[in-house]
Design a protein around this motif. Structure first.
Motif, PDB file in Angstrom:
ATOM      1  N   HIS A 162      -2.850  -8.501   5.498  1.00  0.00           N
ATOM      2  CA  HIS A 162      -2.638  -7.143   6.010  1.00  0.00           C
ATOM      3  C   HIS A 162      -3.684  -6.150   5.510  1.00  0.00           C
ATOM      4  CE1 HIS A 162       0.923  -8.480   8.021  1.00  0.00           C
ATOM      5  NE2 HIS A 162       1.234  -9.134   6.917  1.00  0.00           N
ATOM      6  N   CYS A 172      -0.486  -5.009  14.450  1.00  0.00           N
ATOM      7  CA  CYS A 172      -0.018  -6.152  13.663  1.00  0.00           C
ATOM      8  C   CYS A 172       1.512  -6.158  13.618  1.00  0.00           C
ATOM      9  CB  CYS A 172      -0.587  -6.032  12.253  1.00  0.00           C
ATOM     10  SG  CYS A 172      -0.100  -7.351  11.132  1.00  0.00           S
ATOM     11  N   CYS A 179      -5.046  -5.390  11.200  1.00  0.00           N
ATOM     12  CA  CYS A 179      -4.973  -6.226   9.992  1.00  0.00           C
ATOM     13  C   CYS A 179      -5.782  -7.512  10.208  1.00  0.00           C
ATOM     14  CB  CYS A 179      -3.530  -6.607   9.685  1.00  0.00           C
ATOM     15  SG  CYS A 179      -2.499  -5.208   9.238  1.00  0.00           S
TER      16      CYS A 179
END
Ligand SMILES: [Zn+2]
Length: 307
Positions: A162, A172, A179
């Protein structure tokens, strides 16, 4: 001997690990479809009993049990706070297993367990600072600094999937934009292969997919690459660049001795790692594929008592 449990989103794998850190016997069961906490725990417990029966070992010979769980874990209390698709919510996983088997039970995050396995018994043995990158539906991260797992505040360290690498990128699952895992996970690679195969159906890649009854998985691209597919070559070059950006970020922040790659596509070995090394360029950090493969999580979980 110790038992290590690798709990995933769709299945659980359980293994018996000896004093040389080898898996003597393993078994697995599907966990997909378990409706609630009790059903999932019962499935894990039945898998452990299967292993004991299959291996012929006496319960008295088992020193401890370790379990790696996806999601947010509380290591000290042995509980899973929440866990993606799994029906756990503040579930006292360690206590439930300990009550059932009368053994000490250790618990940690699944990515940390895989890193701990490679550090103690795999490719990263003997090194002090190791980062494990697991390529799958997302990108998991396990960080070992000076021989200890880096847990961070509330055990949330190591979420390297992330780290944002493109502020104008895709949304994401975590809610943020761009990410690393939105472009460099195995799922992202498969999506890219699918889009390109639809765009250029009459390619070697298209043939590989047809031969596999239209199913695209992590191997499709690599099979086509080995057959000299030009389309695949260009997808792969782009993928290596996107993977490399994140790996370089990890190296810049932590300067580990080694970055180890796990997950299905890491089994491609140097086909994946050699171009990545070339992309990263000169660095004292070694890049290697996992040597324990599917057993990394089991071995790491079984060795959690060493922490
Ligand atoms: Zn994210």
């Amino acid at each position: 001997m110790r038992i290590g449990i690798d709990l995933g989103g769709t299945s659980v794998a359980v293994g018996l690990v000896d004093d040389n850190y080898s898996v003597l016997c393993r078994t697995s069961q599907r966990t997909a479809g378990c409706k609630d906490e009790k059903e999932l725990m019962d499935r894990i417990i039945s898998c452990i009993y299967d292993l004991i029966k299959k291996s012929g070992v006496s319960t008295d010979d088992i020193e401890s049990i370790g379990i790696g769980c996806p999601g947010s874990t509380n290591v000290e209390q042995g509980l899973v706070v929440r866990s993606g698709n799994l029906p756990f919510k503040n579930t006292r996983v360690a206590k439930i297993l300990s009550d059932e088997f009368g053994k000490k039970v250790y618990l940690d995050n699944d990515a940390n367990c895989a890193a701990w396995g490679e550090y103690n018994a795999g490719i990263a043995k003997g090194l002090d600072n190791v980062v494990m990158v697991t390529l799958g539906t997302g990108i998991g991260g396990g960080i070992i600094i000076n021989g200890r797992i880096l847990h961070g505040k509330e055990n949330h360290a190591g979420e390297i999937g992330h780290v944002v690498i493109d502020i104008n990128g895709k949304r994401c699952a975590c809610g943020r934009i761009g990410c690393w895992e939105t472009v460099a996970s195995t799922r992202a690679l498969i999506e890219r292969v699918r889009a390109e195969a639809e765009h250029v159906p009459f390619s070697v890649l298209g043939n590989v997919i047809s031969e596999n009854n239209g199913v695209i998985d992590g191997r499709s691209l690599f099979i086509a690459l080995k057959r000299g597919c030009k389309v695949s070559k260009s997808i792969f070059a782009e993928y290596i660049e996107l993977l490399g950006v994140g790996v370089m970020n990890v190296i810049e922040v932590l300067r580990p001795d080694m970055v180890v790659f796990g997950g299905g596509i890491s089994k491609e070995g140097d086909t994946l790692i050699a171009p990545l090394r070339e992309n990263i360029g000169e660095t004292p950090t070694r890049l290697e594929a996992s040597s324990l493969n599917d057993n990394a999580g089991i071995i790491g979980a079984a060795l959690l008592h060493l922490i």
